[in-house]
Design an enzyme around this catalytic site. Structure first.
Site, PDB file in Angstrom:
ATOM      1  N   GLU A 130      34.692  73.410  25.482  1.00 56.64           N
ATOM      2  CA  GLU A 130      34.866  74.851  25.709  1.00 56.64           C
ATOM      3  C   GLU A 130      36.354  75.140  25.855  1.00 56.64           C
ATOM      4  O   GLU A 130      37.154  74.208  26.054  1.00 56.64           O
ATOM      5  CB  GLU A 130      34.121  75.272  26.993  1.00 56.64           C
ATOM      6  N   PRO A 131      36.737  76.420  25.801  1.00 54.08           N
ATOM      7  CA  PRO A 131      38.166  76.744  25.915  1.00 54.08           C
ATOM      8  C   PRO A 131      38.803  76.148  27.172  1.00 54.08           C
ATOM      9  O   PRO A 131      39.922  75.645  27.130  1.00 54.08           O
ATOM     10  CB  PRO A 131      38.177  78.279  25.960  1.00 54.08           C
ATOM     11  N   ALA A 133      37.270  73.711  29.091  1.00 56.62           N
ATOM     12  CA  ALA A 133      36.637  72.424  29.429  1.00 56.62           C
ATOM     13  C   ALA A 133      36.730  71.487  28.220  1.00 56.62           C
ATOM     14  O   ALA A 133      35.876  71.504  27.342  1.00 56.62           O
ATOM     15  CB  ALA A 133      35.183  72.630  29.849  1.00 56.62           C
ATOM     16  N   GLN A 282      62.239  42.261   1.353  1.00 56.23           N
ATOM     17  CA  GLN A 282      61.473  41.700   2.469  1.00 56.23           C
ATOM     18  C   GLN A 282      61.186  42.751   3.553  1.00 56.23           C
ATOM     19  O   GLN A 282      60.134  42.722   4.192  1.00 56.23           O
ATOM     20  CB  GLN A 282      62.231  40.519   3.077  1.00 56.23           C
ATOM     21  N   GLN A 340      56.733  56.590   4.908  1.00 58.87           N
ATOM     22  CA  GLN A 340      58.050  55.946   4.865  1.00 58.87           C
ATOM     23  C   GLN A 340      58.218  55.117   3.587  1.00 58.87           C
ATOM     24  O   GLN A 340      59.283  55.116   2.966  1.00 58.87           O
ATOM     25  CB  GLN A 340      58.208  55.054   6.109  1.00 58.87           C
ATOM     26  N   GLU A 367      36.516  63.646  20.059  1.00 55.59           N
ATOM     27  CA  GLU A 367      35.543  62.772  20.751  1.00 55.59           C
ATOM     28  C   GLU A 367      36.211  62.077  21.944  1.00 55.59           C
ATOM     29  O   GLU A 367      35.916  60.931  22.263  1.00 55.59           O
ATOM     30  CB  GLU A 367      34.880  61.797  19.772  1.00 55.59           C
TER      31      GLU A 367
HETATM   32  C1  LIG Z   1      39.693  69.608  14.789  1.00 54.56           C
HETATM   33  C2  LIG Z   1      38.884  69.423  16.028  1.00 54.56           C
HETATM   34  C3  LIG Z   1      37.510  69.230  15.933  1.00 54.56           C
HETATM   35  C4  LIG Z   1      36.731  69.086  17.095  1.00 54.56           C
HETATM   36  N1  LIG Z   1      35.370  68.994  16.984  1.00 54.56           N
HETATM   37  C5  LIG Z   1      34.602  69.075  18.117  1.00 54.56           C
HETATM   38  C6  LIG Z   1      33.174  69.195  18.029  1.00 54.56           C
HETATM   39  O1  LIG Z   1      32.589  69.187  16.935  1.00 54.56           O
HETATM   40  N2  LIG Z   1      32.468  69.329  19.187  1.00 54.56           N
HETATM   41  C7  LIG Z   1      33.056  69.360  20.414  1.00 54.56           C
HETATM   42  O2  LIG Z   1      32.360  69.494  21.408  1.00 54.56           O
HETATM   43  N3  LIG Z   1      34.416  69.249  20.531  1.00 54.56           N
HETATM   44  C8  LIG Z   1      35.197  69.114  19.415  1.00 54.56           C
HETATM   45  N4  LIG Z   1      36.576  69.024  19.522  1.00 54.56           N
HETATM   46  C9  LIG Z   1      37.186  69.077  20.842  1.00 54.56           C
HETATM   47  C10 LIG Z   1      37.898  67.815  21.260  1.00 54.56           C
HETATM   48  O3  LIG Z   1      36.964  66.820  21.588  1.00 54.56           O
HETATM   49  C11 LIG Z   1      38.851  68.185  22.407  1.00 54.56           C
HETATM   50  O4  LIG Z   1      39.931  68.912  21.836  1.00 54.56           O
HETATM   51  C12 LIG Z   1      39.359  66.992  23.179  1.00 54.56           C
HETATM   52  O5  LIG Z   1      38.303  66.390  23.891  1.00 54.56           O
HETATM   53  C13 LIG Z   1      40.501  67.333  24.145  1.00 54.56           C
HETATM   54  O6  LIG Z   1      40.225  68.470  24.907  1.00 54.56           O
HETATM   55  P1  LIG Z   1      41.347  69.629  25.002  1.00 54.56           P
HETATM   56  O7  LIG Z   1      41.741  69.970  23.610  1.00 54.56           O
HETATM   57  O8  LIG Z   1      40.841  70.708  25.870  1.00 54.56           O
HETATM   58  O9  LIG Z   1      42.599  68.918  25.675  1.00 54.56           O
HETATM   59  P2  LIG Z   1      42.875  68.794  27.268  1.00 54.56           P
HETATM   60  O10 LIG Z   1      41.700  68.208  27.939  1.00 54.56           O
HETATM   61  O11 LIG Z   1      43.416  70.080  27.742  1.00 54.56           O
HETATM   62  O12 LIG Z   1      44.041  67.715  27.276  1.00 54.56           O
HETATM   63  C14 LIG Z   1      45.436  68.026  27.149  1.00 54.56           C
HETATM   64  C15 LIG Z   1      46.216  66.707  27.309  1.00 54.56           C
HETATM   65  O13 LIG Z   1      46.000  66.172  28.628  1.00 54.56           O
HETATM   66  C16 LIG Z   1      45.502  64.838  28.521  1.00 54.56           C
HETATM   67  N5  LIG Z   1      44.596  64.595  29.652  1.00 54.56           N
HETATM   68  C17 LIG Z   1      43.548  65.357  30.066  1.00 54.56           C
HETATM   69  N6  LIG Z   1      42.948  64.796  31.134  1.00 54.56           N
HETATM   70  C18 LIG Z   1      43.628  63.642  31.410  1.00 54.56           C
HETATM   71  C19 LIG Z   1      43.514  62.610  32.389  1.00 54.56           C
HETATM   72  N7  LIG Z   1      42.524  62.631  33.301  1.00 54.56           N
HETATM   73  N8  LIG Z   1      44.399  61.581  32.359  1.00 54.56           N
HETATM   74  C20 LIG Z   1      45.371  61.532  31.411  1.00 54.56           C
HETATM   75  N9  LIG Z   1      45.544  62.480  30.472  1.00 54.56           N
HETATM   76  C21 LIG Z   1      44.681  63.515  30.455  1.00 54.56           C
HETATM   77  C22 LIG Z   1      44.810  64.764  27.166  1.00 54.56           C
HETATM   78  O14 LIG Z   1      44.719  63.431  26.704  1.00 54.56           O
HETATM   79  C23 LIG Z   1      45.739  65.602  26.319  1.00 54.56           C
HETATM   80  O15 LIG Z   1      46.855  64.835  25.915  1.00 54.56           O
HETATM   81  C24 LIG Z   1      37.369  69.105  18.358  1.00 54.56           C
HETATM   82  C25 LIG Z   1      38.752  69.271  18.450  1.00 54.56           C
HETATM   83  C26 LIG Z   1      39.508  69.458  17.307  1.00 54.56           C
HETATM   84  C27 LIG Z   1      40.998  69.699  17.437  1.00 54.56           C
END
Ligand SMILES: Cc1cc2nc3c(=O)[nH]c(=O)nc-3n(C[C@H](O)[C@H](O)[C@H](O)COP(=O)(O)OP(=O)(O)OC[C@H]3O[C@@H](n4cnc5c(N)ncnc54)[C@H](O)[C@@H]3O)c2cc1C
Length: 385
Positions: A130-131, A133, A282, A340, A367
């Protein structure tokens, strides 16, 4: 299939690879640049995969599917990704969307929703994020309120792959607020259900031919028998699903990296500077060697994880996270090195390696980001300590 030797891919699996590669070389790879350029779903690639039964190969035979085991499914996804990463999201997300049903769905739900996917008449998406979550998926807000024999869904899911194209959606929603993960339940929602709508396609860095959109539920009323598993089991089902499907993202990463290495290998043997092929230097050979070593390590870990997925081994959680994390990091490095190796030409859209580099990036993010994979892996290690 059980108990295949992870150190020797069985002959029938190599035969699957040959068959997928033939379809992809002929009918998927030729559409990859256009899908990237236009951002349009590669329908011709979908049709070619569907005609050959590679669009959702994991669906069991009893539901009319090809019945591919986890390794064969990984090989299909790897080979499609080698040709076109966007198209590889077709078999990968069909597995992601249907895995909750396969793991926890009632016989009636499986009988109703899996055969259309097997026939290629419908695709299945997975709605967890979600936006507000993402990594913290359990903090989701989408609500499913029981009203008699029905549930009414309200909320928004973000980043949903194949949204708008898929007929069916596994949706995770809060049925009991205030209790965290144990208040989440999984449902099947249909595109045609009342109050279901989609946001505009995201403008992305890569996998541009794979639509990513928001999915909205506005008083979406569905029968209670669309529930997958029991009430409150949804988050566990979501995580168990990812244990299996992170293996498919690892396979996608391996495929993208293989495509980049194959292209760069040919290029450096043809490109001449200082009176010889650049492959004779190389410095170039050492880069190629490192790319090949990382790729093979990623592939072996991915196949070992696929074997664990098929058998349902207790350490699948570690292996799924490890394979996805290692293979996607390797794919990012290998595709960057492929750019590269082509020098300035690698930086242009006249050659496919820059697309592969952009496509590889997503495998480190979805994922669960690779930070999250490391959290999962560390947790598993410490659990046994
Ligand atoms: C092209 C695309 C396709 C997708 N398809 C699907 C789909 O089909 N279904 C679905 O449900 N979702 C989907 N997603 C969602 C995707 O799984 C999420 O974007 C991802 O899980 C990260 O969530 P977020 O973008 O809110 O990042 P955030 O959770 O906001 O993370 C921001 C940063 O903080 C880091 N972070 C967060 N928590 C911690 C922690 N505890 N410790 C260390 N670092 C942390 C993250 O690694 C990241 O670098 C998709 C995303 C994209 C971009």
């Amino acid at each position: 299939m059980t108990g295949f030797d992870a150190y020797q891919v069985p002959e029938e699996h190599e035969a699957v690879r040959e068959a997928v590669r033939a379809v992809c070389d002929g009918k998927v790879a030729p559409n990859a640049a256009a899908a990237d350029e236009t951002g349009e779903f590669p329908q011709a690639s979908y049709d070619a995969l569907r005609a050959a039964d590679f669009h959702a190969p994991h669906i069991p035979v009893e539901y009319g599917g090809a019945g591919a085991d986890a390794l064969a499914t990984a090989i299909v996804i790897e080979e499609v990704a080698r040709a076109c990463a966007s198209s590889s999201l077709i078999p990968a997300v069909n597995k992601l969307g249907t895995m909750p049903l396969l793991l926890a769905g009632s016989a009636e739900l499986k009988q109703r929703y899996l055969p259309p996917v097997a026939r290629g008449e419908a695709m299945f998406s997975y709605c967890l994020s979600e936006p507000e979550a993402g990594s913290d998926a359990a903090s989701m807000k989408t609500r499913a309120a029981r009203e008699g024999d029905e549930f009414v869904l309200d909320g928004a899911k973000r980043w949903i792959t194949n949204a708008g194209i898929s007929e069916y959606y596994t949706v995770f929603a809060v049925t009991t607020p205030g209790v965290g993960a144990s208040g989440i339940t999984a449902f099947v929602v249909e595109k045609s259900d009342p109050g279901v709508s989609f946001g505009a396609p995201e403008k992305k860095l890569g996998i541009k031919g794979s639509p990513t959109r928001e999915v909205y539920f506005d008083r979406t009323r569905i029968p209670a028998d669309r529930m997958i598993g029991a009430e409150g089991e949804g988050f566990r089902i979501a995580m168990r699903t990812l244990d299996h499907t992170r293996v498919t993202i690892a396979a996608q990463a391996v495929g993208i990296a293989q495509g980049a290495l194959d292209f760069a290998k040919r290029y450096v043997q043809e490109r001449r500077q200082f009176g010889k092929a650049v492959a004779e230097f190389q410095g170039i050979q050492f880069m190629l060697a490192d790319m090949g070593i990382k790729l093979e390590a990623a592939r072996q870990l991915t196949y070992a994880a696929a074997a664990k997925s098929e058998r349902g081994d207790a350490d699948l959680t570690f292996f799924g996270a490890a394979a996805k994390c290692f293979a996607s990091d390797a794919a990012m490095e290998i595709t960057t090195d492929a750019v590269q190796l082509l020098g300035g030409y690698g930086y242009t859209r006249d050659f496919p390696v820059e697309r592969m580099m952009r496509d590889a990036k997503i495998t480190q993010i979805y994922e669960g980001t690779n930070q999250v994979q490391r959290i999962v892996a560390a947790r598993q290690l410490l659990k046994g300590a």
